[in-house]
Design a protein around this motif. Structure first.
Motif, PDB file in Angstrom:
ATOM      1  N   TRP A  87      41.729  44.924  42.844  1.00  0.00           N
ATOM      2  CA  TRP A  87      42.356  44.633  41.562  1.00  0.00           C
ATOM      3  C   TRP A  87      43.724  44.049  41.816  1.00  0.00           C
ATOM      4  CZ3 TRP A  87      40.149  44.795  36.907  1.00  0.00           C
ATOM      5  CH2 TRP A  87      38.917  45.402  36.822  1.00  0.00           C
ATOM      6  N   ARG A 104      42.787  42.015  36.982  1.00  0.00           N
ATOM      7  CA  ARG A 104      41.530  41.275  37.052  1.00  0.00           C
ATOM      8  C   ARG A 104      40.826  41.711  38.326  1.00  0.00           C
ATOM      9  NH1 ARG A 104      38.436  37.146  38.328  1.00  0.00           N
ATOM     10  NH2 ARG A 104      37.807  35.484  36.964  1.00  0.00           N
ATOM     11  N   PRO A 137      36.585  42.933  40.142  1.00  0.00           N
ATOM     12  CA  PRO A 137      35.121  42.977  40.035  1.00  0.00           C
ATOM     13  C   PRO A 137      34.637  44.195  39.260  1.00  0.00           C
ATOM     14  CG  PRO A 137      35.823  43.561  42.252  1.00  0.00           C
ATOM     15  CD  PRO A 137      37.056  43.156  41.507  1.00  0.00           C
ATOM     16  N   PHE A 186      33.782  39.485  36.928  1.00  0.00           N
ATOM     17  CA  PHE A 186      35.079  40.134  36.841  1.00  0.00           C
ATOM     18  C   PHE A 186      35.395  40.609  35.426  1.00  0.00           C
ATOM     19  CE2 PHE A 186      35.190  38.194  40.840  1.00  0.00           C
ATOM     20  CZ  PHE A 186      36.225  38.746  41.573  1.00  0.00           C
TER      21      PHE A 186
END
Length: 154
Positions: free
Chosen positions: A1, A14, A16, A69
């Protein structure tokens, strides 16, 4: 992140949608809002609704894929506490889900989902019960949640 910190108490993450990454995001969410609430019950309810939104976007929107994402914005000011969650999924008919969450008894909603072989059905209801605003847009790929801060009276 990866995060970007803006002015004041505002951060954008942002990352996964795989389960390990989502757990790290949940930890960051709780750290960001640590000490914001004076009432423990309000803190628990609000953070539970925020976590549910993130979990739903990762699971239902992005299929828990490390290839897709989430973009999560956490913000706080004197008036409100806000979380915005954006996924890369196909979206969904959020109007139908909001209406069902507002009008049906929780047990009835869960039973309907079980009858068609699906789990869940309570996440949006939880958000509506615990927060002041629940707004979807972008065809159901972006969710904004708002909890108004109560003024302390002396």
């Amino acid at each position: 992140w990866r995060g970007k910190i803006g002015h004041g108490r505002h951060v954008i993450f942002r990352g996964p949608s795989d389960p390990d990454s989502i757990q790290r995001l949940r930890n960051m969410l709780e750290a960001f809002y640590h000490g914001v609430f004076s009432d423990k019950r309000e803190a628990y309810r609000t953070l539970a609704a925020f976590r549910e939104a993130i979990d739903n976007a990762a699971r239902h929107g992005n299929g828990e894929s490390a290839e897709k994402f989430l973009t999560v914005t956490l913000a706080q000011d004197e008036e409100r506490i806000t979380v915005e969650v954006k996924d890369e999924g196909p979206g969904f008919d959020f109007g139908e889900f909001l209406e069902a969450a507002r009008t049906k008894h929780a047990a009835e909603k869960v039973r309907e989902h079980a009858d068609i072989g699906k789990g869940g059905g309570l996440g949006i209801r939880l958000m509506l019960d615990c927060l002041d605003e629940v707004r979807f847009d972008d065809e159901g790929t972006r969710l904004t949640l708002v909890k108004r801060r109560r003024r302390e009276t002396q």
